[in-house]
Design a protein around this motif. Structure first.
Motif, mmCIF file in Angstrom:
data_model
loop_
_atom_site.group_PDB
_atom_site.id
_atom_site.type_symbol
_atom_site.label_atom_id
_atom_site.label_comp_id
_atom_site.label_asym_id
_atom_site.label_seq_id
_atom_site.Cartn_x
_atom_site.Cartn_y
_atom_site.Cartn_z
ATOM 1 N N VAL A 101 7.696 -13.724 -9.003
ATOM 2 C CA VAL A 101 6.454 -13.674 -8.234
ATOM 3 C C VAL A 101 5.694 -12.396 -8.581
ATOM 4 N N ARG A 102 4.367 -12.495 -8.609
ATOM 5 C CA ARG A 102 3.502 -11.345 -8.852
ATOM 6 C C ARG A 102 2.883 -10.875 -7.540
ATOM 7 N N ALA A 103 2.633 -9.585 -7.440
ATOM 8 C CA ALA A 103 2.023 -9.005 -6.242
ATOM 9 C C ALA A 103 1.000 -7.955 -6.654
ATOM 10 N N THR A 104 0.295 -7.415 -5.655
ATOM 11 C CA THR A 104 -0.719 -6.390 -5.894
ATOM 12 C C THR A 104 -0.297 -5.113 -5.182
ATOM 13 N N PHE A 105 -0.310 -4.000 -5.910
ATOM 14 C CA PHE A 105 0.093 -2.704 -5.354
ATOM 15 C C PHE A 105 -1.114 -1.777 -5.323
ATOM 16 N N PHE A 106 -1.523 -1.365 -4.117
ATOM 17 C CA PHE A 106 -2.597 -0.390 -3.974
ATOM 18 C C PHE A 106 -1.961 0.986 -3.882
ATOM 19 N N VAL A 107 -2.063 1.741 -4.975
ATOM 20 C CA VAL A 107 -1.327 2.991 -5.086
ATOM 21 C C VAL A 107 -2.213 4.185 -4.784
ATOM 22 N N CYS A 108 -1.584 5.240 -4.298
ATOM 23 C CA CYS A 108 -2.258 6.522 -4.095
ATOM 24 C C CYS A 108 -2.038 7.376 -5.339
ATOM 25 N N HIS B 276 -6.007 3.135 -4.124
ATOM 26 C CA HIS B 276 -5.913 3.386 -2.679
ATOM 27 C C HIS B 276 -6.213 4.849 -2.367
ATOM 28 N N THR B 277 -7.032 5.481 -3.208
ATOM 29 C CA THR B 277 -7.435 6.893 -3.148
ATOM 30 C C THR B 277 -6.297 7.808 -3.600
ATOM 31 N N ARG C 185 -7.767 0.394 -16.252
ATOM 32 C CA ARG C 185 -8.382 0.923 -15.041
ATOM 33 C C ARG C 185 -8.309 -0.117 -13.931
ATOM 34 N N PRO C 186 -8.182 0.320 -12.693
ATOM 35 C CA PRO C 186 -8.074 -0.631 -11.578
ATOM 36 C C PRO C 186 -9.378 -1.383 -11.344
ATOM 37 N N ARG C 187 -9.264 -2.627 -10.975
ATOM 38 C CA ARG C 187 -10.427 -3.475 -10.699
ATOM 39 C C ARG C 187 -10.529 -3.818 -9.213
ATOM 40 N N TRP C 188 -9.622 -3.255 -8.407
ATOM 41 C CA TRP C 188 -9.609 -3.514 -6.965
ATOM 42 C C TRP C 188 -9.399 -2.201 -6.230
ATOM 43 N N PHE C 189 -10.022 -2.100 -5.050
ATOM 44 C CA PHE C 189 -9.925 -0.890 -4.236
ATOM 45 C C PHE C 189 -9.670 -1.283 -2.790
ATOM 46 N N ARG C 190 -8.824 -0.501 -2.129
ATOM 47 C CA ARG C 190 -8.589 -0.700 -0.694
ATOM 48 C C ARG C 190 -8.715 0.643 0.008
ATOM 49 N N ALA C 191 -9.566 0.702 1.024
ATOM 50 C CA ALA C 191 -9.785 1.942 1.765
ATOM 51 C C ALA C 191 -8.606 2.234 2.681
ATOM 52 N N ASP D 114 0.815 -1.217 0.000
ATOM 53 C CA ASP D 114 0.000 0.000 0.000
ATOM 54 C C ASP D 114 0.850 1.269 0.000
ATOM 55 N N ASP D 115 0.213 2.363 -0.416
ATOM 56 C CA ASP D 115 0.656 3.750 -0.225
ATOM 57 C C ASP D 115 1.643 4.262 -1.260
ATOM 58 N N GLY D 116 2.177 3.419 -2.136
ATOM 59 C CA GLY D 116 3.154 3.853 -3.119
ATOM 60 C C GLY D 116 2.494 4.405 -4.370
#
Length: 280
Positions: free
Chosen positions: A119-126, A150-151, A183-189, A99-101
């Protein structure tokens, strides 16, 4: 023309990554029982001055051949009452999320480590961070990682008006689409703080809410060994691990911890993959 070819290549890579990343799973992410949609932790928000082996062929991107059947536009995801917390399905599969990057110093080091072990990962970006480092989202696309929303500025959404929440989400979607190619298909508050408006707006923007099962607690600055212990002890089939690659703090502990626990998880038989929606 060159830009169009680049986006076409990225979309092909992303489609291949989503397909291979879900091998051995049902392709669904389901929330755990008895979990409520409230604040789960208080990770630091990125401020304006925040600084920007054993391989498995299952997770290696394969070239796509042929045109294939036309893709059917997926239906809008349901409006949920709580976020998705873990991955369903059989096998020892786990998700690593950051998160946060993106951060120009720490995110490349994390990407280098993930590439070393294929390896693949998921990045929730601001959005504010992504706008300053769009090349890192391009690299994530090229290397088959998933990028989530990630807003824009990492606010506490439960204290905002509906229009403000939408703006935070929409602006970030636009930046991700421009740099990542999709476009992103996942969201994290941020802070794990969810309410009805957040779930509704996420669905309207075609995003599923993904939380986590194991908090690495790297945002508390606990030390590299403590992060490693938390992740390794929390490892289990279906687990979603929360870490941070930015947020205004020194994230070298997160980087060093990843270098230690990632090969250990692979040696223990875990497959580190990315989320895949059933409608894809």
């Amino acid at each position: 023309m060159q830009k169009d070819q680049l986006f076409t290549r990225r979309r092909a890579l992303l489609a291949g990554a989503a397909a291979v990343g879900a091998v051995g799973t049902t392709g669904l992410l389901l929330s755990g029982p008895g979990q409520s949609a409230h604040v789960r932790h208080a990770a630091p928000a990125p401020g304006p001055q925040a600084r920007p082996a054993p391989n498995s062929s299952v997770y290696r991107l394969q070239p796509l051949t042929g045109d294939g059947p036309p893709r059917v536009a997926p239906a809008r995801p349901p409006v949920r009452r709580e976020p998705i917390l873990r991955m369903s399905g059989r096998g020892r599969h786990m998700l690593l999320t950051f998160d946060d990057g993106p951060d120009p110093e720490y995110t490349p080091l994390i990407l280098d480590t993930l590439a070393l072990y294929d390896v693949r990962a998921t990045f929730f970006v601001c959005g504010g961070m992504a706008e300053r480092s769009p090349h890192l989202l391009s690299r994530m696309a090229d290397e088959g990682h998933v990028v989530g929303n990630h807003t824009w500025s990492h606010p506490l959404l439960t204290q905002l008006r509906r229009a403000q929440i939408r703006s935070e989400m929409e602006r970030t979607c636009e930046v991700i689409e421009e740099a990542y190619g999709e476009r992103p298909r996942w969201f994290r508050a941020p802070y794990g703080a969810w309410n009805r408006a957040v779930f509704q707006l996420g669905s309207e923007l075609d995003m599923e809410p993904l939380a986590w099962t194991v908090d690495s607690l790297d945002w508390t600055d606990p030390g590299t060994s403590a992060i490693v212990d938390t992740v390794e002890h929390g490892a289990a089939p279906g687990v979603v691990v929360l870490s941070h690659d930015a947020g205004g703090y020194d994230r070298m502990q997160t980087v060093k911890a990843l270098r230690r626990y990632l090969p250990q998880l692979l040696d223990d038989g875990y497959h580190l993959t990315v989320p895949r929606r059933a409608s894809v």
